[in-house]
Design an enzyme around this catalytic site. Structure first.
Site, mmCIF file in Angstrom:
data_model
loop_
_atom_site.group_PDB
_atom_site.id
_atom_site.type_symbol
_atom_site.label_atom_id
_atom_site.label_comp_id
_atom_site.label_asym_id
_atom_site.label_seq_id
_atom_site.Cartn_x
_atom_site.Cartn_y
_atom_site.Cartn_z
ATOM 1 N N ARG A 54 0.843 -1.187 0.000
ATOM 2 C CA ARG A 54 0.000 0.000 0.000
ATOM 3 C C ARG A 54 0.879 1.238 0.000
ATOM 4 N NH1 ARG A 54 -3.568 -2.371 -1.528
ATOM 5 N NH2 ARG A 54 -5.689 -2.623 -0.750
ATOM 6 N N GLU A 89 -3.444 7.214 -5.096
ATOM 7 C CA GLU A 89 -3.669 6.640 -6.426
ATOM 8 C C GLU A 89 -4.884 7.291 -7.085
ATOM 9 O OE1 GLU A 89 -3.877 2.358 -6.110
ATOM 10 O OE2 GLU A 89 -1.969 2.284 -5.065
ATOM 11 N N HIS A 141 -0.669 -0.228 -9.780
ATOM 12 C CA HIS A 141 -1.388 -1.115 -8.845
ATOM 13 C C HIS A 141 -1.907 -2.360 -9.582
ATOM 14 C CE1 HIS A 141 -3.970 -1.315 -4.937
ATOM 15 N NE2 HIS A 141 -3.711 -2.529 -5.413
#
Ligand code: 8YV
Length: 330
Positions: A245, A274, A292
């Site tokens: 993360r 993000e 991601h």
């Protein structure tokens, strides 16, 4: 729900695979998002007015206000994904809402992508690929595209859960020695399998490694865990990999260290905000940047969908869902 036989009304915020959506449409009174555009906050609140179950993804901020605004029927948040840092767990608990996730089904895919980054950054894979595509490559030379050998180096793993262990297994096969920091030490047998050295003290581990990889959930304890002070403990030869993360590594400190040559490079699949990327990173050649995609396989997405369905079904049948998230464990 358990007392009634009506189908639960399930709101799914993102377009999932056809197979998963078809199953949900058959099993539940499903409100599916058929466009691959995230639902707005207002749309989620409106949809939750009479929903029993919410199926969000990492792109939805399920914060306290949103949970507060949901209708009384909402009793289950069945997250599509393992990480639940985008869900306010205390707010859900305060309203008696169960939260589930999908552990296990993303382990191998995420470990593969982590391993790809561990190999790509020291060996400059992205730079080499860019050079070939640019048409500027002048041919082989003895000093061309030199990077650092991976075998024989020390890998430090923060978070030795399922994914950390899957990374350790792979890393050992390329000759990395394994160090790990975890709140609980692994059983001796597991340590022996990985040839792993446990460090109760993270700072101490950081001084003993060449590559750092993060596999811990993002929560209040792990936020900015790798900050400027800890980066300084590692030294300029160290590569930092993060497919867990954003925000666990302090992005500002990371950018400054990379710019100043105080780290050798980084491989990043996740970001603090993000999809926003710090533009200063784009100019740095020694950073491999991914969108991601650590768990992005067809097989993994199908398995994740099945896991979500299983959690909803258990709850509908009046049982405790198998993947109930317990605060303190994430
Ligand atoms: C998921 C992830 O695909 O499972 C996780 O925690 O980070 C991802 O790889 C995503 O969370 C889907 O919601």
């Amino acid at each position: 729900m358990p007392s009634s036989r009506r189908k639960p009304r399930v709101v799914v915020t993102r377009e999932l695979s056809d197979a998963v959506m078809d199953r949900m449409a058959t099993l539940f009174d499903a409100r599916l998002n058929r466009d691959d555009v995230a639902m707005s906050r207002d749309d989620i609140v409106a949809a939750l007015a009479d929903a029993d179950v919410l199926v969000p993804t990492v792109t939805d901020a399920i914060d306290g206000d949103l949970i507060e605004a949901a209708g009384d029927r909402l009793k289950l948040i069945a997250n599509f994904g393992a990480g639940v840092n985008h869900i306010d767990l205390p707010a859900a608990r305060a309203r008696g809402i169960i939260v589930t996730n999908t552990p296990g089904v993303l382990t191998e895919d995420t470990a593969d992508m982590t391993m790809a980054l561990i190999l790509s950054v020291p060996r400059r894979l992205a730079e080499g690929e860019k050079l070939v595509r640019s048409g500027e490559w002048k041919g082989w030379s003895p000093g061309g595209m030199l990077g650092h050998r991976v075998g024989g180096k020390a890998l430090g793993i923060v978070g030795m859960g399922r994914i950390g262990q899957a990374v350790a297994r792979r890393a050992r096969s390329v000759g990395l020695t394994i160090h790990y920091h975890n709140r609980r030490r692994l059983p001796l047998l597991a340590e022996e399998e990985f040839g792993a050295t446990w460090h109760g003290d993270l700072d101490e581990m950081l001084g003993a490694i060449d590559i750092l990889t993060i596999h811990t959930p993002r929560n209040a304890d792990s936020e900015n865990m790798i900050d400027a002070r800890r980066i300084a403990l590692m030294g300029p030869h160290v590569y930092v990999i993060n497919a867990a993360r954003g925000g666990i590594v302090d992005e500002e400190a990371l950018v400054e260290a990379l710019k100043g040559g105080r780290l050798a490079g980084a491989g990043l699949d996740v970001w603090k905000y993000e999809p926003a990327i710090d533009p200063r990173l784009l100019a740095l050649p020694n950073v491999v940047m991914l969108p991601h995609m650590g768990s992005a396989t067809y097989e993994g997405r199908a398995a994740t969908g099945e896991r979500v369905i299983r959690n909803i079904q258990h709850w509908t049948d009046g049982h405790r869902p198998p993947d109930q998230v317990l605060e303190g464990w994430v």
